[in-house]
Scaffold this active site. Structure first.
Site, PDB file in Angstrom:
ATOM      1  N   HIS B 101       0.833  -1.202   0.000  1.00 18.58           N
ATOM      2  CA  HIS B 101       0.000   0.000   0.000  1.00 18.58           C
ATOM      3  C   HIS B 101       0.868   1.252   0.000  1.00 18.58           C
ATOM      4  O   HIS B 101       1.965   1.259   0.587  1.00 18.58           O
ATOM      5  CB  HIS B 101      -0.977  -0.003   1.180  1.00 18.58           C
ATOM      6  CG  HIS B 101      -0.336   0.073   2.532  1.00 18.58           C
ATOM      7  ND1 HIS B 101      -0.036   1.265   3.146  1.00 18.58           N
ATOM      8  CD2 HIS B 101       0.042  -0.897   3.395  1.00 18.58           C
ATOM      9  CE1 HIS B 101       0.499   1.022   4.345  1.00 18.58           C
ATOM     10  NE2 HIS B 101       0.570  -0.281   4.523  1.00 18.58           N
ATOM     11  N   ASP B 103      -0.747   4.283   0.823  1.00 20.99           N
ATOM     12  CA  ASP B 103      -1.340   5.237   1.775  1.00 20.99           C
ATOM     13  C   ASP B 103      -0.553   5.155   3.079  1.00 20.99           C
ATOM     14  O   ASP B 103      -0.106   4.082   3.492  1.00 20.99           O
ATOM     15  CB  ASP B 103      -2.836   4.957   1.996  1.00 20.99           C
ATOM     16  CG  ASP B 103      -3.142   3.535   2.422  1.00 20.99           C
ATOM     17  OD1 ASP B 103      -2.630   2.586   1.781  1.00 20.99           O
ATOM     18  OD2 ASP B 103      -3.889   3.348   3.415  1.00 20.99           O
ATOM     19  N   ASP B 134       6.345   1.712   6.675  1.00 22.44           N
ATOM     20  CA  ASP B 134       4.966   1.204   6.507  1.00 22.44           C
ATOM     21  C   ASP B 134       4.313   1.917   5.342  1.00 22.44           C
ATOM     22  O   ASP B 134       3.573   2.873   5.547  1.00 22.44           O
ATOM     23  CB  ASP B 134       4.198   1.423   7.813  1.00 22.44           C
ATOM     24  CG  ASP B 134       2.806   0.836   7.783  1.00 22.44           C
ATOM     25  OD1 ASP B 134       2.500   0.060   6.858  1.00 22.44           O
ATOM     26  OD2 ASP B 134       2.023   1.158   8.690  1.00 22.44           O
ATOM     27  N   GLU B 168      -5.179   0.791   2.604  1.00 22.29           N
ATOM     28  CA  GLU B 168      -4.871  -0.309   3.523  1.00 22.29           C
ATOM     29  C   GLU B 168      -5.068   0.132   4.965  1.00 22.29           C
ATOM     30  O   GLU B 168      -5.593  -0.602   5.788  1.00 22.29           O
ATOM     31  CB  GLU B 168      -3.436  -0.808   3.309  1.00 22.29           C
ATOM     32  CG  GLU B 168      -3.125  -2.145   4.002  1.00 22.29           C
ATOM     33  CD  GLU B 168      -2.739  -2.031   5.484  1.00 22.29           C
ATOM     34  OE1 GLU B 168      -2.810  -3.042   6.193  1.00 22.29           O
ATOM     35  OE2 GLU B 168      -2.365  -0.926   5.950  1.00 22.29           O
ATOM     36  N   GLU B 169      -4.659   1.368   5.246  1.00 28.14           N
ATOM     37  CA  GLU B 169      -4.719   1.844   6.632  1.00 28.14           C
ATOM     38  C   GLU B 169      -6.160   1.982   7.128  1.00 28.14           C
ATOM     39  O   GLU B 169      -6.395   2.131   8.327  1.00 28.14           O
ATOM     40  CB  GLU B 169      -3.965   3.175   6.771  1.00 28.14           C
ATOM     41  CG  GLU B 169      -2.456   3.079   6.512  1.00 28.14           C
ATOM     42  CD  GLU B 169      -1.700   2.299   7.587  1.00 28.14           C
ATOM     43  OE1 GLU B 169      -2.319   1.875   8.578  1.00 28.14           O
ATOM     44  OE2 GLU B 169      -0.483   2.092   7.420  1.00 28.14           O
ATOM     45  N   GLU B 192       4.935  -5.960   4.177  1.00 28.50           N
ATOM     46  CA  GLU B 192       4.678  -5.109   5.345  1.00 28.50           C
ATOM     47  C   GLU B 192       5.868  -5.251   6.293  1.00 28.50           C
ATOM     48  O   GLU B 192       6.621  -6.230   6.222  1.00 28.50           O
ATOM     49  CB  GLU B 192       3.395  -5.582   6.060  1.00 28.50           C
ATOM     50  CG  GLU B 192       2.101  -5.258   5.319  1.00 28.50           C
ATOM     51  CD  GLU B 192       1.503  -3.891   5.696  1.00 28.50           C
ATOM     52  OE1 GLU B 192       2.185  -3.105   6.385  1.00 28.50           O
ATOM     53  OE2 GLU B 192       0.362  -3.622   5.272  1.00 28.50           O
ATOM     54  N   HIS B 392       3.604   4.282  12.321  1.00 27.44           N
ATOM     55  CA  HIS B 392       2.543   5.098  12.936  1.00 27.44           C
ATOM     56  C   HIS B 392       3.095   6.017  14.034  1.00 27.44           C
ATOM     57  O   HIS B 392       2.323   6.708  14.684  1.00 27.44           O
ATOM     58  CB  HIS B 392       1.400   4.248  13.501  1.00 27.44           C
ATOM     59  CG  HIS B 392       0.664   3.438  12.484  1.00 27.44           C
ATOM     60  ND1 HIS B 392      -0.678   3.131  12.615  1.00 27.44           N
ATOM     61  CD2 HIS B 392       1.060   2.881  11.310  1.00 27.44           C
ATOM     62  CE1 HIS B 392      -1.055   2.399  11.570  1.00 27.44           C
ATOM     63  NE2 HIS B 392      -0.024   2.234  10.769  1.00 27.44           N
TER      64      HIS B 392
END
Lengths: 423, 423
Positions: B101, B103, B134, B168-169, B192, B392
């Protein structure tokens, strides 16, 4: 010998229609915080017309704003003057303060009201509206007591100090300002809605905020974090234990009927920001009841100690102590001995007027009486028409008969307490 | 016999500087939700330049939006195209999807970053920035694996489907859209940030909201009410008991090292409005982990039953059941047998490249792999550079050596899985 009681009752009957209309006018004034000027000016005019020395002022100044008992969300009160009217006695009698607040809590959602919240409509003997029971009904009882005595040509020996204050709903800054302005007396009556029970003692209270810490982590590996929500549960348990300990100590028979005489209420909880993160912070806000004879500082200390004790069983709390903050509203507890002469007089008049013995209890909530008792050396007793069950709720109302019964009891009480002369 | 591994490693070394610069360019694209168009168009151009069949499209339509696995806070994706590039095989080999991903979650407070969150700055072998670990680092490993094979003139027999997805998030709508568009393969790799551990199984998860009811009252007579905060404590305990029961059942050795393989995290709590009122409502929000082989519906049922069981011990809950709502994000669990041929190939290449045995674990969080495995019949294995410990969070970074090691492992894996011809 003159039957004063019969004359007073008769006079109240004569004035009933006009007095009811006056209460309606008061209730139609939406005197929520900051909007009390209009009703206060009308009250001041009325007191003036009754021959009283009237003092209308906007409170403020360092002495008030920096006073340890000053609590208010604001510091500017131009829309909210205080009013005091003094009916000077002829001398040689005991003085009395009749204190009541004109600020009302907001009406809330009008859709939940069957009548307009500021209509003052009357239905089946009840007058409806925000402030009707808390406490414009009681204020009317006080005013009417004076009016009736005047109409009957009675001169009291002691001063009667009628106080129409603001800011009671936020913690008592209005009464505090009146005290700082120099008003005090040999005793005080506050006709808050006690359903005509007599409260010589009142629970005080203080608001507090607890900050409980955790450590964030992803919810999928939540064991890598420390949940502030789980830690909060331990805090809630500790507060509950403290509440029990504090209440187990209370043996005052006035509290016998209350399951928890001085509760600690946790009213607000908020923490965490994301469902799949471990919450790293929870805030709890609550209200700690303070026993009538208790020092607020002593109660604060007990809370501090209970929170500190969490560290004994859980090292997390040793490293991350719960933060305690005293904020917002605060009501000083009040305690007037049950053998106080005004207690005896009040109970005698209650019996005379109602034919029944008065119920004497300790109040589960604070009033401005705590300030009067503690700071102004003016023992304050709380008794008035209406019930707290409807205060602060939609469809607040007060039973008019009770308002006039209270006026009768107050008129007789003033005669006995202050002493009197007749023309 | 050609030593492909040595050639691949050599080729990666040659491309390292340019590839590092490309990753910097990607990280400098702040591709938070709704802002993915710019990076996706650049990726599409690159895939095109690599001779791949490129498909860039904006997802939408009834089939997607009404799909039971569709989860997104939005239904309009014009700023967020999906990109797929297919490197057609020569035929006769197994196909593979390389899914990742673009995003990224928001950067949060820039003051907490030592580097600008979208700088892509490199320090001591680490590339910093939101999305570096990520999972733009992993995406680069995938792309570079293809590039290196192409540079060495290797033709794979099976198709390689490079997917650069959005959303994805927020629960996988991008990958779901790619599946509905028809993309599937004999297996998939998703790089990931597993710290190069190999995850054949992934925990799924679902968000839920609980509404716990109380009854309001004044804090001074709090015994007249029912505290939703106190009731919430019982709910937290019940959830904790359910979590234990669910985890006690898990005997999969892949989970042996995890204290709580499928946690139930209560991440948000909010209730009550006033410190001196009894709270009449508390909302709890959380994330329920779902075991790799478990049906999401079965997990939901267990939650419903645990909440219903509260009524057995406490009649309050019988009259005021806790409300349960499944909302927001949801990740389907994934489960690829450890004996799957791609597992063996991956582990062999890992050993060749690193000289060490790969760590095989079950992931504690969901990925888009669950959708691929469950809906597209495409067994997905998760392995990639970087660690979730920094995802994150401020100062997210990825170790560049690991990105290139992953590219080497992937290139070798593609050859073994898809089969190959050389010019």
């Amino acid at each position: 010998m003159t039957n004063w009681q019969a004359l007073i009752r008769e006079q109240i009957e004569k004035e009933r229609a006009a007095a009811t209309q006056l209460l309606q006018e008061w209730v139609r004034e939406p005197s929520v915080q900051g909007e009390e000027r209009s009703i206060q000016e009308k009250i001041a005019q009325r007191l003036h017309a009754m021959g009283m020395e009237v003092d209308l002022w906007v409170m403020g100044g360092e002495e008030l704003l920096k006073h340890p008992y000053f609590v208010s969300p604001r510091s500017e009160f131009s829309g909210s003057p205080n009013v005091v009217g003094v009916w000077k006695g002829t001398g040689g009698g005991r003085s009395i303060i009749l204190n009541g607040h004109v600020d009302v809590v907001p009406a809330g959602d009008p859709a939940q009201w069957s009548h307009d919240p500021f209509s003052g409509e009357i239905e089946e003997g009840k007058l409806y509206g925000r402030g009707s029971t808390d406490m414009k009904g009681g204020n009317l009882s006080s005013l009417l007591a004076i009016q009736v005595l005047q109409a009957l040509g009675i001169r009291l020996k002691g001063d009667v100090i009628f106080q129409s204050v603001v800011e009671e709903e936020s913690g008592g800054a209005g009464t505090l300002a009146a005290i700082l302005r120099g008003y005090k007396a040999d005793a005080a009556l506050i006709p808050e809605p006690t359903n005509m029970k007599i409260f010589p003692k009142q629970q005080g209270s203080m608001w507090f905020r607890l900050t409980v810490k955790g450590r964030s982590a992803h919810g999928g590996t939540r064991y890598e974090g420390v949940s502030a929500i789980e830690k909060s549960m331990q805090v809630v348990t500790a507060i509950s234990k403290l509440e029990k300990e504090r209440n187990d100590r209370i043996v005052d028979p006035l509290y016998a009927k209350l399951p928890i005489p001085i509760p600690i209420n946790l009213g607000v909880i908020e923490g965490g920001k994301w469902p799949s993160s471990v919450a790293d912070l929870v805030k709890l806000e609550g209200r700690m009841g303070v026993a009538p004879g208790e020092k607020m500082e002593a109660a604060k200390r007990e809370m501090e100690e209970a929170l500190a004790a969490l560290a004994h069983d859980d090292p997390w709390f040793a490293e991350h102590p719960v933060e305690l903050e005293w904020f917002g509203a605060r009501w000083v507890p009040g305690d007037v001995g049950e053998d106080h002469p005004l207690m005896e007089i009040l109970q005698d008049q209650f019996l005379k007027v109602t034919g029944e013995r008065a119920v004497v209890e300790a109040s589960p909530w604070g009033t401005d009486g705590g300030l009067l008792t503690t700071l102004a050396d003016t023992p304050a007793i709380i008794v008035g028409p209406g019930t707290t069950a409807v205060a602060h709720y939609p469809n607040e109302s007060v039973e008019l008969d009770e308002v006039f019964r209270c006026a009768e009891i107050f008129a007789l009480t003033l005669m006995e307490w202050c002493g009197y002369e007749t023309k």
